[in-house]
Design an enzyme around this catalytic site. Structure first.
Site, mmCIF file in Angstrom:
data_model
loop_
_atom_site.group_PDB
_atom_site.id
_atom_site.type_symbol
_atom_site.label_atom_id
_atom_site.label_comp_id
_atom_site.label_asym_id
_atom_site.label_seq_id
_atom_site.Cartn_x
_atom_site.Cartn_y
_atom_site.Cartn_z
ATOM 1 N N GLN A 144 0.843 -1.206 0.000
ATOM 2 C CA GLN A 144 0.000 0.000 0.000
ATOM 3 C C GLN A 144 0.874 1.250 0.000
ATOM 4 O OE1 GLN A 144 -1.786 0.563 3.809
ATOM 5 N NE2 GLN A 144 -3.343 1.993 3.114
ATOM 6 N N GLY A 145 0.823 2.029 -1.042
ATOM 7 C CA GLY A 145 1.638 3.238 -1.141
ATOM 8 C C GLY A 145 0.829 4.493 -0.882
ATOM 9 N N SER A 159 1.334 6.517 2.507
ATOM 10 C CA SER A 159 2.106 7.460 3.323
ATOM 11 C C SER A 159 3.373 7.919 2.621
ATOM 12 C CB SER A 159 2.517 6.813 4.638
ATOM 13 O OG SER A 159 1.401 6.285 5.279
ATOM 14 N N GLU A 192 -9.769 -1.267 6.361
ATOM 15 C CA GLU A 192 -8.573 -1.506 7.158
ATOM 16 C C GLU A 192 -8.899 -1.422 8.648
ATOM 17 O OE1 GLU A 192 -5.327 1.204 6.387
ATOM 18 O OE2 GLU A 192 -3.849 -0.243 7.091
ATOM 19 N N SER A 239 -3.602 7.026 13.377
ATOM 20 C CA SER A 239 -3.171 7.020 14.784
ATOM 21 C C SER A 239 -4.368 7.188 15.720
ATOM 22 C CB SER A 239 -2.170 8.154 15.020
ATOM 23 O OG SER A 239 -2.843 9.379 14.864
ATOM 24 N N GLU A 257 -4.954 9.463 17.878
ATOM 25 C CA GLU A 257 -5.461 10.850 17.902
ATOM 26 C C GLU A 257 -6.410 11.076 16.723
ATOM 27 O OE1 GLU A 257 -2.279 10.005 18.156
ATOM 28 O OE2 GLU A 257 -1.701 10.664 20.153
HETATM 29 C C1 LIG Z 1 3.755 -0.648 11.443
HETATM 30 C C2 LIG Z 1 3.341 0.366 10.417
HETATM 31 C C3 LIG Z 1 2.956 -0.055 9.158
HETATM 32 C C4 LIG Z 1 2.589 0.871 8.199
HETATM 33 N N1 LIG Z 1 2.272 0.417 6.940
HETATM 34 C C5 LIG Z 1 1.947 1.310 5.987
HETATM 35 C C6 LIG Z 1 1.686 0.878 4.656
HETATM 36 O O1 LIG Z 1 1.767 -0.312 4.324
HETATM 37 N N2 LIG Z 1 1.389 1.794 3.719
HETATM 38 C C7 LIG Z 1 1.273 3.116 4.027
HETATM 39 O O2 LIG Z 1 0.948 3.896 3.136
HETATM 40 N N3 LIG Z 1 1.533 3.581 5.277
HETATM 41 C C8 LIG Z 1 1.863 2.704 6.258
HETATM 42 N N4 LIG Z 1 2.156 3.144 7.538
HETATM 43 C C9 LIG Z 1 2.153 4.583 7.807
HETATM 44 C C10 LIG Z 1 1.025 5.042 8.715
HETATM 45 O O3 LIG Z 1 -0.196 5.012 8.055
HETATM 46 C C11 LIG Z 1 1.392 6.454 9.227
HETATM 47 O O4 LIG Z 1 2.548 6.301 10.044
HETATM 48 C C12 LIG Z 1 0.286 7.077 10.042
HETATM 49 O O5 LIG Z 1 -0.770 7.424 9.190
HETATM 50 C C13 LIG Z 1 0.750 8.304 10.848
HETATM 51 O O6 LIG Z 1 1.373 9.219 10.009
HETATM 52 P P1 LIG Z 1 2.818 9.851 10.338
HETATM 53 O O7 LIG Z 1 3.713 8.691 10.707
HETATM 54 O O8 LIG Z 1 3.190 10.704 9.179
HETATM 55 O O9 LIG Z 1 2.632 10.730 11.634
HETATM 56 P P2 LIG Z 1 2.126 12.243 11.710
HETATM 57 O O10 LIG Z 1 0.929 12.412 10.838
HETATM 58 O O11 LIG Z 1 3.298 13.135 11.483
HETATM 59 O O12 LIG Z 1 1.652 12.322 13.209
HETATM 60 C C14 LIG Z 1 2.554 12.481 14.302
HETATM 61 C C15 LIG Z 1 1.722 12.604 15.579
HETATM 62 O O13 LIG Z 1 0.854 13.747 15.514
HETATM 63 C C16 LIG Z 1 -0.491 13.361 15.705
HETATM 64 N N5 LIG Z 1 -1.398 14.138 14.850
HETATM 65 C C17 LIG Z 1 -1.226 14.395 13.525
HETATM 66 N N6 LIG Z 1 -2.269 15.132 13.058
HETATM 67 C C18 LIG Z 1 -3.110 15.330 14.107
HETATM 68 C C19 LIG Z 1 -4.368 16.000 14.260
HETATM 69 N N7 LIG Z 1 -4.970 16.621 13.247
HETATM 70 N N8 LIG Z 1 -4.935 15.999 15.497
HETATM 71 C C20 LIG Z 1 -4.342 15.372 16.552
HETATM 72 N N9 LIG Z 1 -3.149 14.743 16.466
HETATM 73 C C21 LIG Z 1 -2.555 14.710 15.266
HETATM 74 C C22 LIG Z 1 -0.548 11.899 15.299
HETATM 75 O O14 LIG Z 1 -1.612 11.206 15.903
HETATM 76 C C23 LIG Z 1 0.804 11.393 15.807
HETATM 77 O O15 LIG Z 1 0.749 11.094 17.175
HETATM 78 C C24 LIG Z 1 2.560 2.246 8.519
HETATM 79 C C25 LIG Z 1 2.944 2.673 9.792
HETATM 80 C C26 LIG Z 1 3.355 1.756 10.736
HETATM 81 C C27 LIG Z 1 3.778 2.252 12.090
#
Ligand SMILES: Cc1cc2nc3c(=O)[nH]c(=O)nc-3n(C[C@H](O)[C@H](O)[C@H](O)COP(=O)(O)OP(=O)(O)OC[C@H]3O[C@@H](n4cnc5c(N)ncnc54)[C@H](O)[C@@H]3O)c2cc1C
Length: 392
Positions: free
Chosen positions: A130-131, A133, A247, A372, A374
């Protein structure tokens, strides 16, 4: 809400139990503990196991038969998940293809795309990742910058994806890419891309568990046929929302079976170590009750599926519940087991029942991926409880 299984469902469950008894070599946990096991070997093992399940008609449970599914319903699907958990069965390899892309193609794909992609997705002949993020675009997914420029009958992809689960093992990726830079939500398209396309590079990422299940994917002028666009140009956001609802959907019943089994192992370890004081008993009782709450919530979702409803924003309640519970459970387990609980499964002194150290490390991920905690709270507040948007 009728919580009893119909005779046909009981018959299905018993057949599946018998099939698992005949066809499963050993529980997944034992597969993992085998000193001869490598990460590559485990992936191939999961692929072969998936094929076996497919050939027996157990994958694509609620998908139409014409595309290789079983044509059953959500209840059978849930029984299947529960029985797999009960038997400690290995996970299949193509979880993202079957869990996410399949429903997207069924709802939004063309007839030709369904015929082309669904059978090898179910059989495990083609593995998907899944692409969505990108660095800087996770929770705020619509800020993604990977671009897809139309050039004749091809899209030209440029950009980077990250956290791509199964990236290093997959054959294909489903990508959200920007086809219009001015329209934030309407400028995103949903495109299928073969990972061996020239201009696509996958690099593995090493995780805290020592495994490299993830990768990052780079697109540099990668040319993808226009026929691999799902839906219309600019419809990607709507399709992605269908995918994410699946999901986050009904995982609680099978999860509660797995937690129940691990909880039994933890209670047995407490007896073995003489850790039966009131504080430990209270912790175990709390986990047991929380697991029952999760199971009840799973039954509620299943009942709504049985009434023909599709997953909506309420699926965020399940996502947040199991992922936060997982952290509490694994924290408590390590707390109770003491330093021995931190031993890796490859250590001869590690407990043979559950890989407690890995489960603890993995539990950190659940409250991040697929939205997440949040973000789930925001969805529940806004779309389930209809609370006003907070001031920014
Ligand atoms: C084990 C694992 C597998 C994954 N697999 C995939 C995959 O196969 N394909 C894919 O596309 N992605 C994948 N991901 C990515 C995942 O979907 C993202 O990590 C997730 O959506 C969070 O985005 P971020 O890491 O950019 O954090 P950020 O968006 O930068 O968030 C950082 C922190 O800020 C908080 N935050 C952000 N915005 C808000 C808001 N508006 N209000 C309150 N709090 C907020 C978040 O909750 C978090 O605590 C995976 C992640 C993990 C950990």
């Amino acid at each position: 809400m009728d919580l009893h299984l119909a005779p046909t469902h009981l018959e299905f469950r018993d057949q599946l139990r018998a099939w698992l008894a005949d066809n499963m070599r050993r529980p997944w946990r034992e597969e993992l503990r085998d000193p001869a096991t490598t990460e590559d070997g485990l992936m191939e093992f999961r692929r072969a196991w998936q094929k076996k399940l497919y050939e027996a008609g157990y994958l694509g449970m609620d998908w139409p038969r014409e595309w290789g599914g079983r044509g059953a319903g959500e209840v059978e699907k849930s029984i299947f998940e529960e029985e797999m958990a009960r038997a400690g069965a290995p996970p299949i390899l193509n979880t993202l293809g079957i869990g996410l892309l399949g429903p997207a193609l069924i709802h939004h794909g063309s007839e030709e795309q369904r015929r082309r992609f669904i059978p090898p997705m179910l059989s495990g002949d083609e593995i998907w990742c899944q692409g969505f993020s990108e660095p800087g675009s996770g929770s705020d997914l619509a800020s993604l910058r990977t671009s897809a420029r139309l050039d004749g009958d091809h899209f030209v992809l440029n950009g980077q994806k990250i956290w791509t689960t199964f990236g290093p093992w997959a054959d294909w990726i489903f990508v959200l890419a920007r086809t219009d830079s001015k329209d934030r939500y309407g400028g995103i398209s949903f495109i299928l891309c073969k990972l061996d396309t020239p201009g696509v590079t996958v690099r593995p990422l090493r995780q805290i568990t020592g495994e490299s299940e993830f990768g990052e994917v780079f697109f540099e002028d990668a040319r993808v046929p226009r026929a691999q666009l799902v839906g219309q140009i600019g419809e990607g956001w709507r399709i992605a929302m269908t995918v994410l609802a699946y999901e986050r959907g009904a995982m609680s019943l099978a999860a509660s079976v797995r937690y129940g089994r691990d909880l039994d192992c933890l209670a047995a370890a407490c007896k073995e170590y003489g850790r039966t004081d009131a504080a430990v008993r209270e912790k175990l009782a709390r986990l047991l009750v929380e697991n029952e709450v999760m199971r009840a919530n799973g039954i509620r979702t299943l009942a709504s599926f049985a009434e023909g409803k599709t997953p909506g924003p309420e699926s965020s309640i399940e996502k947040i519940y199991w992922s936060e519970f997982d952290k509490r459970f694994r924290d408590a387990a390590l707390d109770i087991l003491g330093p021995g609980g931190q031993l890796l499964r490859t250590s001869p002194d590690a407990r043979p029942d559950v890989d407690w150290a890995r489960e603890f490390l993995w539990s950190r991920a659940g409250t991040i991926y697929s939205g997440s905690s949040e973000i789930q709270r925001n969805i529940i507040a806004k779309r389930v409880l209809n609370l006003p948007q907070d001031a920014r």
